[in-house]
Design a protein around this motif. Structure first.
Motif, PDB file in Angstrom:
ATOM      1  N   ARG A  73     -14.963  16.453  23.023  1.00  0.00           N
ATOM      2  CA  ARG A  73     -14.420  16.488  21.666  1.00  0.00           C
ATOM      3  C   ARG A  73     -12.997  15.958  21.574  1.00  0.00           C
ATOM      4  N   ARG A  74     -12.593  15.125  22.509  1.00  0.00           N
ATOM      5  CA  ARG A  74     -11.281  14.486  22.391  1.00  0.00           C
ATOM      6  C   ARG A  74     -11.397  13.352  21.374  1.00  0.00           C
ATOM      7  N   PHE A  75     -10.471  13.308  20.456  1.00  0.00           N
ATOM      8  CA  PHE A  75     -10.493  12.246  19.465  1.00  0.00           C
ATOM      9  C   PHE A  75      -9.069  11.853  19.106  1.00  0.00           C
ATOM     10  N   TYR A  76      -8.921  10.634  18.582  1.00  0.00           N
ATOM     11  CA  TYR A  76      -7.641  10.112  18.109  1.00  0.00           C
ATOM     12  C   TYR A  76      -7.907   9.453  16.757  1.00  0.00           C
ATOM     13  N   LEU A  77      -7.191   9.880  15.745  1.00  0.00           N
ATOM     14  CA  LEU A  77      -7.429   9.452  14.370  1.00  0.00           C
ATOM     15  C   LEU A  77      -6.096   9.117  13.712  1.00  0.00           C
ATOM     16  N   VAL A  78      -6.027   7.968  13.037  1.00  0.00           N
ATOM     17  CA  VAL A  78      -4.786   7.577  12.368  1.00  0.00           C
ATOM     18  C   VAL A  78      -4.987   7.559  10.856  1.00  0.00           C
ATOM     19  N   SER A  79      -3.968   8.009  10.147  1.00  0.00           N
ATOM     20  CA  SER A  79      -4.034   8.107   8.690  1.00  0.00           C
ATOM     21  C   SER A  79      -3.117   7.076   8.042  1.00  0.00           C
ATOM     22  N   GLY A  80      -3.211   7.001   6.718  1.00  0.00           N
ATOM     23  CA  GLY A  80      -2.360   6.098   5.963  1.00  0.00           C
ATOM     24  C   GLY A  80      -2.092   6.656   4.582  1.00  0.00           C
ATOM     25  N   GLY A  81      -1.402   5.857   3.783  1.00  0.00           N
ATOM     26  CA  GLY A  81      -1.039   6.315   2.442  1.00  0.00           C
ATOM     27  C   GLY A  81       0.421   6.711   2.388  1.00  0.00           C
ATOM     28  N   ARG A  82       0.684   7.783   1.683  1.00  0.00           N
ATOM     29  CA  ARG A  82       2.079   8.223   1.537  1.00  0.00           C
ATOM     30  C   ARG A  82       2.665   8.757   2.834  1.00  0.00           C
ATOM     31  N   LYS A  83       1.787   9.100   3.770  1.00  0.00           N
ATOM     32  CA  LYS A  83       2.224   9.481   5.112  1.00  0.00           C
ATOM     33  C   LYS A  83       1.203   8.942   6.101  1.00  0.00           C
ATOM     34  N   SER A  84       1.687   8.464   7.245  1.00  0.00           N
ATOM     35  CA  SER A  84       0.809   7.910   8.270  1.00  0.00           C
ATOM     36  C   SER A  84       1.077   8.632   9.582  1.00  0.00           C
ATOM     37  N   ARG A  85       0.038   9.302  10.105  1.00  0.00           N
ATOM     38  CA  ARG A  85       0.226  10.121  11.305  1.00  0.00           C
ATOM     39  C   ARG A  85      -0.949   9.942  12.269  1.00  0.00           C
ATOM     40  N   LEU A  86      -0.744  10.419  13.493  1.00  0.00           N
ATOM     41  CA  LEU A  86      -1.778  10.453  14.517  1.00  0.00           C
ATOM     42  C   LEU A  86      -2.319  11.873  14.611  1.00  0.00           C
ATOM     43  N   PHE A  87      -3.593  12.035  14.296  1.00  0.00           N
ATOM     44  CA  PHE A  87      -4.286  13.314  14.458  1.00  0.00           C
ATOM     45  C   PHE A  87      -5.098  13.245  15.748  1.00  0.00           C
ATOM     46  N   SER A  88      -5.124  14.338  16.496  1.00  0.00           N
ATOM     47  CA  SER A  88      -5.932  14.363  17.715  1.00  0.00           C
ATOM     48  C   SER A  88      -6.265  15.802  18.067  1.00  0.00           C
ATOM     49  N   HIS A  89      -7.023  15.955  19.137  1.00  0.00           N
ATOM     50  CA  HIS A  89      -7.351  17.282  19.660  1.00  0.00           C
ATOM     51  C   HIS A  89      -6.090  18.014  20.116  1.00  0.00           C
ATOM     52  N   ASN A  90      -4.992  17.291  20.314  1.00  0.00           N
ATOM     53  CA  ASN A  90      -3.727  17.901  20.739  1.00  0.00           C
ATOM     54  C   ASN A  90      -2.809  18.254  19.577  1.00  0.00           C
ATOM     55  N   GLY A  91      -3.228  17.966  18.345  1.00  0.00           N
ATOM     56  CA  GLY A  91      -2.373  18.252  17.199  1.00  0.00           C
ATOM     57  C   GLY A  91      -2.083  16.996  16.388  1.00  0.00           C
ATOM     58  N   VAL A  92      -0.954  16.994  15.710  1.00  0.00           N
ATOM     59  CA  VAL A  92      -0.593  15.896  14.815  1.00  0.00           C
ATOM     60  C   VAL A  92       0.801  15.392  15.168  1.00  0.00           C
ATOM     61  N   ARG A  93       0.944  14.070  15.231  1.00  0.00           N
ATOM     62  CA  ARG A  93       2.245  13.465  15.541  1.00  0.00           C
ATOM     63  C   ARG A  93       2.589  12.410  14.496  1.00  0.00           C
ATOM     64  N   PRO A  94       3.854  12.284  14.144  1.00  0.00           N
ATOM     65  CA  PRO A  94       4.264  11.242  13.186  1.00  0.00           C
ATOM     66  C   PRO A  94       4.199   9.865  13.826  1.00  0.00           C
ATOM     67  N   MET A  95       4.104   8.839  13.002  1.00  0.00           N
ATOM     68  CA  MET A  95       4.137   7.452  13.464  1.00  0.00           C
ATOM     69  C   MET A  95       5.128   6.677  12.615  1.00  0.00           C
ATOM     70  N   PRO A  96       5.804   5.683  13.196  1.00  0.00           N
ATOM     71  CA  PRO A  96       6.807   4.913  12.440  1.00  0.00           C
ATOM     72  C   PRO A  96       6.220   3.729  11.678  1.00  0.00           C
ATOM     73  N   ILE A  97       4.910   3.546  11.690  1.00  0.00           N
ATOM     74  CA  ILE A  97       4.295   2.411  11.009  1.00  0.00           C
ATOM     75  C   ILE A  97       4.609   2.461   9.519  1.00  0.00           C
ATOM     76  N   THR A  98       4.634   1.316   8.842  1.00  0.00           N
ATOM     77  CA  THR A  98       4.961   1.287   7.425  1.00  0.00           C
ATOM     78  C   THR A  98       4.049   2.219   6.640  1.00  0.00           C
ATOM     79  N   GLN A  99       4.603   2.951   5.692  1.00  0.00           N
ATOM     80  CA  GLN A  99       3.878   3.966   4.936  1.00  0.00           C
ATOM     81  C   GLN A  99       4.635   4.273   3.659  1.00  0.00           C
ATOM     82  N   GLY A 100       4.123   5.215   2.882  1.00  0.00           N
ATOM     83  CA  GLY A 100       4.811   5.619   1.664  1.00  0.00           C
ATOM     84  C   GLY A 100       4.119   5.165   0.393  1.00  0.00           C
ATOM     85  N   LYS A 101       3.101   4.287   0.519  1.00  0.00           N
ATOM     86  CA  LYS A 101       2.311   3.838  -0.624  1.00  0.00           C
ATOM     87  C   LYS A 101       0.829   3.987  -0.290  1.00  0.00           C
TER      88      LYS A 101
END
Length: 342
Positions: A190-218
């Motif tokens: 059940r290890r997974f890595y998932l990236v989000s977008g939109g007004r906030k862009s983060r890395l979700f995983s089995h280890n928790g959630v971490r911020p990312m510096p990729i362009t975001q905010g829209k």
């Protein structure tokens, strides 16, 4: 010493540019009325694609010939992702409301509905399989929680995983892009890595959630795809490359790519980023990656530190063969291509 390092850097850059010139993108087919975002490459010869207008395509001879099908009853469906396990078996995902997943075991002659959810706001974004038996699906937040479902029987049935057990709740305006089926990567236990977008862009995983510096905010900005170099050990992986940008400003390269070698604790921007907004990224081996988007195709030979453009042709998705070395790409107007390399 500074001059020596500069000369070494320039020499490496010249070598990489010369190497990149040996790569090209060879179009295999185009003209089918579908916008392809789903691509699954079983081996060097067996390829499945999926897209708009309920279309699914299949080739068993390395893209020389294609069988196109429109799934009965799903003529208007947006099939944003597909996972195949051979010339006869595949699972296809329909985004939108209601959300569906369908499976074929007879090369697309018949399809069985294996998942259906008509809740308001339901929108599937991607599916990924660790083995032909174990798979995961992710969707936009429903009632404030990320939608996850898993299968343990090769996609014949799916069970929702409660979001609180695998990841924190997303922030307001944070969601996931159904751009290429590669915003989530699924591994053993059940290890997974998932990236989000939109007004906030983060890395979700089995280890928790971490911020990312990729362009975001829209709503149009953020991470679209993550590539994970899996070392095949039980401790997990730590080398990720993430791409995205703003699809409404697809020629901008600022903040469109970042890489990490410590599991997302810290991120670095490439010295030479890929050109423009990118919707998919894929490891070809430990150091070589390919990324694509509407403005072209780029390659890195050093783990994502620098990128060189090799084609102006636009594609939504690029995938390496699960069993093999071939790399295929797919995009708008039914365009499918293969990466040619020395």
């Amino acid at each position: 010493m500074a001059k020596k390092n500069l000369l070494l850097t320039l020499l490496l850059l010249i070598i990489q540019l010369a190497h990149a010139q040996n790569f090209s993108v060879q179009e295999l087919t185009s003209g089918t009325e579908t916008n392809l975002r789903g691509l699954s490459v079983v081996n060097d010869n067996v390829i499945w694609v999926s897209g708009s207008n309920g279309k699914v395509g299949r080739s068993t001879n390395a893209g020389k010939n294609w069988k196109w099908m429109t799934i009965n009853g799903f003529e208007k469906a947006e099939f944003r992702d597909i996972e195949a396990f051979g010339p006869n078996t595949a699972v296809v995902m329909a985004s939108g409301e209601p959300a569906y997943m369908l499976k074929t075991t007879d090369a697309g002659e018949t399809w069985k509905i294996v998942f259906h959810d008509d809740r308001k706001g339901m929108f599937l974004d991607a599916i990924d399989f660790f083995t032909p038996q174990y798979g995961i699906a992710v969707g936009d937040p429903v009632n404030g929680k990320i939608f996850f479902a898993e299968t343990r029987d090769a996609g014949d049935s799916w069970k929702q995983i409660h979001a609180d057990t695998v990841a924190n709740r997303p922030d307001s305006g944070e969601a996931f892009f159904a751009a290429s089926g590669t915003n989530i990567r699924y591994f053993r236990n059940r290890r997974f890595y998932l990236v989000s977008g939109g007004r906030k862009s983060r890395l979700f995983s089995h280890n928790g959630v971490r911020p990312m510096p990729i362009t975001q905010g829209k709503e149009s900005a953020g991470a679209n795809s993550i590539a994970v170099f899996d070392r095949g050990n039980m401790k997990g992986s730590s080398h990720f490359v993430v791409v995205g940008g703003d699809y409404l400003q697809d020629t901008l390269s600022t903040g469109n790519c970042f890489y990490t070698k410590n599991g997302g604790k810290t991120w670095k921007a490439p010295k030479e980023p890929p050109q423009g907004y990118k919707s998919c990224v894929e490891f070809m081996d430990k150091n070589e990656l390919i990324t694509c988007g509407p403005t072209g195709v780029d390659i890195s030979f050093n783990g994502g530190r620098t990128w060189q453009k090799i084609s102006d042709q636009g594609f939504h998705v690029c995938r390496l063969a699960r069993f093999g070395t071939a790399v295929y790409l797919a995009g708008s107007n039914g365009r499918i291509a293969r990466l040619a390399f020395p």
